[in-house]
Design a protein around this motif. Structure first.
Motif, PDB file in Angstrom:
ATOM      1  N   ARG A   1      49.422 -12.346 -64.980  1.00  0.00           N
ATOM      2  CA  ARG A   1      50.245 -12.092 -66.264  1.00  0.00           C
ATOM      3  C   ARG A   1      51.317 -11.174 -66.100  1.00  0.00           C
ATOM      4  O   ARG A   1      51.379 -10.354 -65.368  1.00  0.00           O
ATOM      5  N   LEU A   2      52.444 -11.437 -66.939  1.00  0.00           N
ATOM      6  CA  LEU A   2      53.738 -10.681 -66.698  1.00  0.00           C
ATOM      7  C   LEU A   2      53.237  -9.224 -67.496  1.00  0.00           C
ATOM      8  O   LEU A   2      52.543  -9.531 -68.456  1.00  0.00           O
TER       9      LEU A   2
ATOM     10  N   ASP B   1      53.377  -5.684 -69.135  1.00  0.00           N
ATOM     11  CA  ASP B   1      53.909  -5.227 -70.473  1.00  0.00           C
ATOM     12  C   ASP B   1      55.192  -4.462 -70.335  1.00  0.00           C
ATOM     13  O   ASP B   1      55.073  -3.468 -69.530  1.00  0.00           O
ATOM     14  N   CYS B   2      56.306  -4.668 -70.904  1.00  0.00           N
ATOM     15  CA  CYS B   2      57.469  -3.867 -70.677  1.00  0.00           C
ATOM     16  C   CYS B   2      58.518  -4.553 -71.535  1.00  0.00           C
ATOM     17  O   CYS B   2      58.561  -5.487 -72.301  1.00  0.00           O
ATOM     18  N   THR B   3      59.354  -3.545 -71.677  1.00  0.00           N
ATOM     19  CA  THR B   3      60.657  -3.792 -72.552  1.00  0.00           C
ATOM     20  C   THR B   3      62.012  -3.472 -71.946  1.00  0.00           C
ATOM     21  O   THR B   3      61.753  -2.348 -71.286  1.00  0.00           O
TER      22      THR B   3
ATOM     23  N   SER C   1      61.137  -7.746 -75.001  1.00  0.00           N
ATOM     24  CA  SER C   1      59.762  -7.214 -74.697  1.00  0.00           C
ATOM     25  C   SER C   1      59.063  -8.378 -74.182  1.00  0.00           C
ATOM     26  O   SER C   1      59.251  -9.528 -74.533  1.00  0.00           O
ATOM     27  N   THR C   2      57.981  -8.122 -73.234  1.00  0.00           N
ATOM     28  CA  THR C   2      57.086  -9.156 -72.905  1.00  0.00           C
ATOM     29  C   THR C   2      56.664  -9.934 -74.045  1.00  0.00           C
ATOM     30  O   THR C   2      56.631 -11.235 -73.914  1.00  0.00           O
ATOM     31  N   SER C   3      56.273  -9.597 -75.074  1.00  0.00           N
ATOM     32  CA  SER C   3      55.610 -10.401 -76.275  1.00  0.00           C
ATOM     33  C   SER C   3      56.763 -11.371 -76.832  1.00  0.00           C
ATOM     34  O   SER C   3      56.390 -12.400 -77.201  1.00  0.00           O
TER      35      SER C   3
ATOM     36  N   SER D   1      59.775 -18.137 -69.136  1.00  0.00           N
ATOM     37  CA  SER D   1      60.839 -17.224 -68.862  1.00  0.00           C
ATOM     38  C   SER D   1      61.073 -17.135 -67.224  1.00  0.00           C
ATOM     39  O   SER D   1      59.963 -17.291 -66.523  1.00  0.00           O
TER      40      SER D   1
ATOM     41  N   LEU E   1      52.623 -16.429 -70.681  1.00  0.00           N
ATOM     42  CA  LEU E   1      53.064 -15.414 -70.007  1.00  0.00           C
ATOM     43  C   LEU E   1      52.282 -15.138 -68.671  1.00  0.00           C
ATOM     44  O   LEU E   1      52.382 -14.190 -68.078  1.00  0.00           O
TER      45      LEU E   1
END
Length: 174
Positions: free
Chosen positions: A38-39, A41-43, A53-55, A62, A148
């Motif tokens: 999974r990617l 979590d980051c912004t 952000s990842t969300s 992407s 993701l």
């Protein structure tokens, strides 16, 4: 003579320790995030101050590209990514973002302008975002599906072609 030998050894040591912008002693970068992962979590903040952000990428395919403008392989890859961005520009289900590694906003902006690039980019003066994905090597291209999950990863060996990137995006759209 001993002094000359010491100087030569110091010079040789210095040359061996210089990292290249692309390989950094690793033939094609060191894996971190791989296909099936999974990617992280980051912004990150784009040059127009948009926060991503990842969300925000959930529900979209992407394409995340890590680069440095002085890297010769990145200089070859960025026009390919520009072509991909142009192809999907009006498709709301595909997002393409470039994220610099250790390069400030002014340097990236100048390169973008000089080379007619319009891909959204996030200038990063450090490796904080990059290190969530990999330890070494640029360019690095990650294509993730709508859930993701990373579908494919490309580095500098070989540089990804437009056809490869497009095929992976299309496969991820299904």
């Amino acid at each position: 003579m001993l002094r000359l030998y010491s100087l030569l050894m110091l010079l040789l040591w210095g040359m061996l320790c210089l990292p290249s912008c692309v390989r950094e002693d690793s033939p094609s970068g060191e894996e971190g995030i791989c296909p099936g992962d999974r990617l992280p979590d980051c912004t990150f903040v784009l040059s127009d101050n948009t926060r991503v952000s990842t969300s925000d990428l959930r529900g979209k395919v992407s394409v995340l590209v890590f680069f440095h403008t002085s890297c010769p392989d990145c200089q070859q890859e960025l026009p390919v990514v520009q072509k991909l961005y142009d192809y999907y520009r009006d498709d709301a289900s595909v997002r393409v973002y470039c994220i610099s590694r250790e390069e400030n906003s002014a340097e990236v902006a100048a390169y973008w302008q000089e080379n007619g690039l319009t891909i959204p980019y996030s200038p990063q003066s450090g490796r904080e975002i990059y290190s969530l994905f990999s330890e070494r090597g640029i360019p690095r291209v990650y294509i993730a599906d709508k859930q993701l999950v990373v579908y494919s990863v490309y580095s500098d060996n070989p540089i990804a072609s437009f056809e490869q990137l497009q095929a992976d995006v299309e496969a991820s759209l299904k």
